[in-house]
Design a protein around this motif. Sequence first.
Motif, PDB file in Angstrom:
ATOM      1  N   GLN A   1       1.062  -1.299  -0.191  1.00 19.69           N
ATOM      2  CA  GLN A   1      -0.009   0.018  -0.002  1.00 19.69           C
ATOM      3  C   GLN A   1       0.741   1.225   0.181  1.00 19.69           C
ATOM      4  N   MET A   2       2.100   1.277   0.757  1.00 19.38           N
ATOM      5  CA  MET A   2       2.864   2.404   0.932  1.00 19.38           C
ATOM      6  C   MET A   2       3.421   2.639  -0.679  1.00 19.38           C
ATOM      7  N   PHE A   3       3.881   1.456  -1.387  1.00 20.93           N
ATOM      8  CA  PHE A   3       4.317   1.617  -2.742  1.00 20.93           C
ATOM      9  C   PHE A   3       3.186   2.327  -3.731  1.00 20.93           C
ATOM     10  N   ARG A   4       2.180   1.783  -3.518  1.00 19.65           N
ATOM     11  CA  ARG A   4       1.188   2.200  -4.387  1.00 19.65           C
ATOM     12  C   ARG A   4       0.711   3.908  -3.959  1.00 19.65           C
ATOM     13  N   ILE A   5       0.734   4.310  -2.777  1.00 20.02           N
ATOM     14  CA  ILE A   5       0.530   5.602  -2.276  1.00 20.02           C
ATOM     15  C   ILE A   5       1.998   6.494  -2.925  1.00 20.02           C
ATOM     16  N   THR A   6       2.938   6.015  -2.994  1.00 20.73           N
ATOM     17  CA  THR A   6       4.136   6.489  -3.545  1.00 20.73           C
ATOM     18  C   THR A   6       3.890   6.769  -4.931  1.00 20.73           C
ATOM     19  N   LEU A   7       3.424   5.796  -5.715  1.00 19.44           N
ATOM     20  CA  LEU A   7       3.196   5.933  -7.231  1.00 19.44           C
ATOM     21  C   LEU A   7       2.096   6.919  -7.584  1.00 19.44           C
ATOM     22  N   GLU A   8       1.110   6.987  -6.512  1.00 19.61           N
ATOM     23  CA  GLU A   8       0.071   8.247  -7.030  1.00 19.61           C
ATOM     24  C   GLU A   8       0.784   9.353  -6.726  1.00 19.61           C
ATOM     25  N   TYR A   9       1.687   9.578  -5.458  1.00 19.30           N
ATOM     26  CA  TYR A   9       2.324  10.790  -5.527  1.00 19.30           C
ATOM     27  C   TYR A   9       3.208  11.360  -6.450  1.00 19.30           C
ATOM     28  N   LEU A  10       3.892  10.025  -7.018  1.00 14.86           N
ATOM     29  CA  LEU A  10       4.821  10.666  -8.180  1.00 14.86           C
ATOM     30  C   LEU A  10       4.037  11.075  -9.379  1.00 14.86           C
ATOM     31  N   ASP A  11       2.871  10.174  -9.654  1.00 16.54           N
ATOM     32  CA  ASP A  11       1.864  10.655 -10.839  1.00 16.54           C
ATOM     33  C   ASP A  11       1.437  12.000 -10.537  1.00 16.54           C
ATOM     34  N   ARG A  12       1.005  12.764  -9.573  1.00 18.24           N
ATOM     35  CA  ARG A  12       0.475  13.885  -9.265  1.00 18.24           C
ATOM     36  C   ARG A  12       1.642  14.982  -9.497  1.00 18.24           C
ATOM     37  N   ARG A  13       2.611  14.611  -9.020  1.00 18.70           N
ATOM     38  CA  ARG A  13       3.955  15.596  -8.998  1.00 18.70           C
ATOM     39  C   ARG A  13       4.286  15.695 -10.454  1.00 18.70           C
ATOM     40  N   LEU A  14       4.454  14.831 -11.226  1.00 26.82           N
ATOM     41  CA  LEU A  14       5.230  14.660 -12.648  1.00 26.82           C
ATOM     42  C   LEU A  14       4.151  14.544 -13.651  1.00 26.82           C
TER      43      LEU A  14
ATOM     44  N   SER B   1       6.060   7.036 -20.321  1.00 28.85           N
ATOM     45  CA  SER B   1       6.392   6.783 -18.940  1.00 28.85           C
ATOM     46  C   SER B   1       4.934   6.711 -18.217  1.00 28.85           C
ATOM     47  N   LYS B   2       3.761   7.298 -18.742  1.00 30.26           N
ATOM     48  CA  LYS B   2       2.288   7.369 -18.328  1.00 30.26           C
ATOM     49  C   LYS B   2       1.940   5.897 -18.536  1.00 30.26           C
ATOM     50  N   PHE B   3       2.181   5.040 -19.838  1.00 27.13           N
ATOM     51  CA  PHE B   3       1.587   3.845 -19.769  1.00 27.13           C
ATOM     52  C   PHE B   3       2.383   2.873 -18.822  1.00 27.13           C
ATOM     53  N   LEU B   4       3.814   3.109 -18.583  1.00 33.27           N
ATOM     54  CA  LEU B   4       4.458   2.312 -17.474  1.00 33.27           C
ATOM     55  C   LEU B   4       3.747   2.492 -16.085  1.00 33.27           C
ATOM     56  N   GLN B   5       3.547   3.614 -15.823  1.00 38.28           N
ATOM     57  CA  GLN B   5       3.134   4.088 -14.683  1.00 38.28           C
ATOM     58  C   GLN B   5       1.573   3.236 -14.430  1.00 38.28           C
ATOM     59  N   HIS B   6       0.774   3.576 -15.289  1.00 34.39           N
ATOM     60  CA  HIS B   6      -0.464   2.863 -15.228  1.00 34.39           C
ATOM     61  C   HIS B   6      -0.346   1.320 -14.851  1.00 34.39           C
ATOM     62  N   CYS B   7       0.609   0.788 -15.914  1.00 36.06           N
ATOM     63  CA  CYS B   7       0.978  -0.801 -15.618  1.00 36.06           C
ATOM     64  C   CYS B   7       1.356  -0.886 -14.382  1.00 36.06           C
ATOM     65  N   LEU B   8       2.093  -0.352 -13.656  1.00 37.29           N
ATOM     66  CA  LEU B   8       2.608  -0.372 -12.338  1.00 37.29           C
ATOM     67  C   LEU B   8       1.249  -0.497 -11.279  1.00 37.29           C
ATOM     68  N   LYS B   9       0.635   0.557 -11.657  1.00 36.61           N
ATOM     69  CA  LYS B   9      -0.502   0.564 -10.649  1.00 36.61           C
ATOM     70  C   LYS B   9      -1.495  -0.513 -10.567  1.00 36.61           C
ATOM     71  N   CYS B  10      -1.714  -0.801 -12.026  1.00 40.72           N
ATOM     72  CA  CYS B  10      -2.571  -2.092 -11.959  1.00 40.72           C
ATOM     73  C   CYS B  10      -1.984  -3.340 -11.590  1.00 40.72           C
ATOM     74  N   CYS B  11      -0.759  -3.573 -11.802  1.00 40.45           N
ATOM     75  CA  CYS B  11       0.068  -4.668 -10.994  1.00 40.45           C
ATOM     76  C   CYS B  11      -0.089  -4.506  -9.565  1.00 40.45           C
ATOM     77  N   PHE B  12       0.143  -3.671  -9.080  1.00 44.30           N
ATOM     78  CA  PHE B  12       0.362  -3.550  -7.328  1.00 44.30           C
ATOM     79  C   PHE B  12      -1.052  -3.571  -6.970  1.00 44.30           C
ATOM     80  N   TRP B  13      -2.156  -3.096  -7.669  1.00 49.01           N
ATOM     81  CA  TRP B  13      -3.609  -3.257  -7.142  1.00 49.01           C
ATOM     82  C   TRP B  13      -3.949  -4.882  -7.148  1.00 49.01           C
ATOM     83  N   CYS B  14      -3.506  -5.330  -8.450  1.00 49.71           N
ATOM     84  CA  CYS B  14      -3.676  -7.039  -8.389  1.00 49.71           C
ATOM     85  C   CYS B  14      -3.004  -7.632  -7.052  1.00 49.71           C
TER      86      CYS B  14
END
Length: 721
Positions: free
Chosen positions: A529-542, A550-563
């Motif tokens: 969950q901490m890693f997912r929050i970090t991804l959301e934070y980086l997404d908003r900042r960048l 990079s957007k595609f890779l970030q969405h893939c990471l979000k999906c993978c960590f959600w699963c």
Amino acid sequence: MKADTREPSNSYLKDKKYGDSRAFDPGFKGPVVNRSCTDVLCCIVFILFIIAYIILGLIAWVHGDPRRVAYPTDSKGHFCGQKGTPNENKSILFYFNLFSCTSPSVLISLQCPTTQICVSKCPEKFLTYMEMQFPYSKDRRYLKYYSQFCKSPIVHPAKSLSQIVMDDDCPTAIFPSKPFLQRCFPDFSTKNGTLTVGNRTMFEDGNGRTRNAMELRAAAKNINKVLDAKTIGMKVFEDYATTWYWILMGLLIAMLLSWLFLLLLRFTAGFLFWVFVLGVIGIIGYGIWHCYHEYRNLQEQPNAHLSVYDLGIQTDIKMYFQLRQTWLAFMVMLCILEVLVILMLIFLRNRIRIAIALLKEGSKAIAYVPSTLIYPVLTFIFLSICICYWAVTAVYLATSGVPIYKIVTPAGKCKYENKTCDPEIFSTTAIAKACPGAQCNFAFYGGNSLYHQYITTFQIFNLFVFLWLINFVIALGQCALAGAFASYYWAFQKPDDIPPYPLFTAFGRAIRYHTGSLAFGSLILALIQMFRITLEYLDRRLKDNQNNVSKFLQHCLKCCFWCLEKVVKFLNRNAYVMIALYGKNFCRSARDAFNLLIRNVLKVAVMDKVTDFVLVLGKILVSGCIGVLAFLLFTERISIIIEGPTSLNYYWVPLLTVVIGSYVIAHGFFSVYAMCIDTIFICFCEDLERNDGSTEKPYFIAPTLHGILNKKQLVPQKQKE
């Protein structure tokens, strides 16, 4: 019972060969009593983290000051409206020159390059310093009124305008304003489609220039949206103040309905299942009819044919409900949902008997261990404590430090801009002479000590331990409930063989022996969950600096960590059941649970999906029933039967509150039921592998449920139902 001389099942021989922690015990009669502490190292680490968390809270409490959030601060760092201070009756912050500010976010952060003072009320009319000087000799009321917006009371306005600007004693002009967030904002309004301030479009700024309302709005960018948000917020608050009694009544009825459904499932599981199904279909059908009714009524309305795209973003939500497209979209979505529910019923029709049998068995377990229905209240209390401690600690950390003052200039051309300064001696320094008009204003709270340098790190630690504690509380509840329901399942003669106080006993075992194992499982979830929050934070900042890759890779990471989070939650849940049964450490319990589920993968698919579907239908029905009643009440459609609140600004505000609150309450009760069924299912799989239904090795499951889940012939047992 005779001693068993039979060989264990093949699955157990395989498990023993590969190191399964569950040694075959033909005399197994339920949760192991003689246990030892598991995952001691993780338990020690968990306790150390909690101690550090408490110490961090104490340190933050010493250094922090929540008044810095509750009260606005003037240019000298003094709180506005604080009791026991000269500003006790001055709770609103006033800006001398609003044209120096660039956006509302700058205003709220108190870093606008203009003097800010505390006042008791905002200006209500236009008045410049020069306009006040002329009628002063005849009418002192102008002086008295203008004086309250100066740093100190004016005895007589002898200074020239240039001296006032240089000394920064008073504003050059005041405008009609209203308090918002305890700050004076211009009183914007629209008159015949034209933006005005205090019913004027043109006014003097006190420096000899004529300004218009558009310039003032440009100076405070997006201020109109902020004021619109203020209006919506006030209306929402008024709706809550009017309907709070009915909201509480709706939530209370939702709790009673949830209790009633759980009690009735024992006797009428099949009937209530179809009530759930037909009720959900009926509620969705009513929604489709209502959307069609509104869509048809808007056919003759002007501008109803416009699209949402044509309307754009509006702060008045009601405007969207005046479009036919809105109701058409709702109707299409509800029709799709209706079709999906009906298709699921058709394809799962042969598995409904399994769900009903498990529901009946779960109802029996809850009836014999009724204290489990109270446990969600205990979980809610624990979670509330964790949330409150985290929020308070975060506020105290955010408000730690001493007032920091920085140099600001209206033109922004001074080389000392944003340098720290001392307001007590600033006027005597060379900077004040080198930069005419420069001011030493309060900026924020901070410091140069080691503690202040690591405030951000402490906030991250605060969030991480909060997630760890939240997951631990949930894990503790799941393990305690699993132990209580396992005691019910492995009682051969129910309820005579059920041990006394099974929930209290299971809770005590989990705390005493398995705190480390529960902390281990919750730690894994917290890290994800901490890693997912970090991804959301980086997404908003960048967000503005990302390319498509990079957007595609970030969405893939979000999906993978959600699963990954969903999978780990499922495995943890079953691991806690094995911990409650055998008392082994987390890794062994997780492996045993995984192997057991793999050996019974078809049964898992049937039980998990079908029973989840039934329980979700129950939650939807509870929240749907309350939602329909609330809709009829808040829209005054049953005023003949009962008179509800009238003149609501947004009826959907209390309606959504009641629906979401009802769903959360129903989820709390049905989560106990879901844990009960999961525990019974795992115990059933264990029962099938340990026993064969013979006299020497009888099954512990109810004969009716065994006949549905397993086709093998069951040797009749004398078991109290």
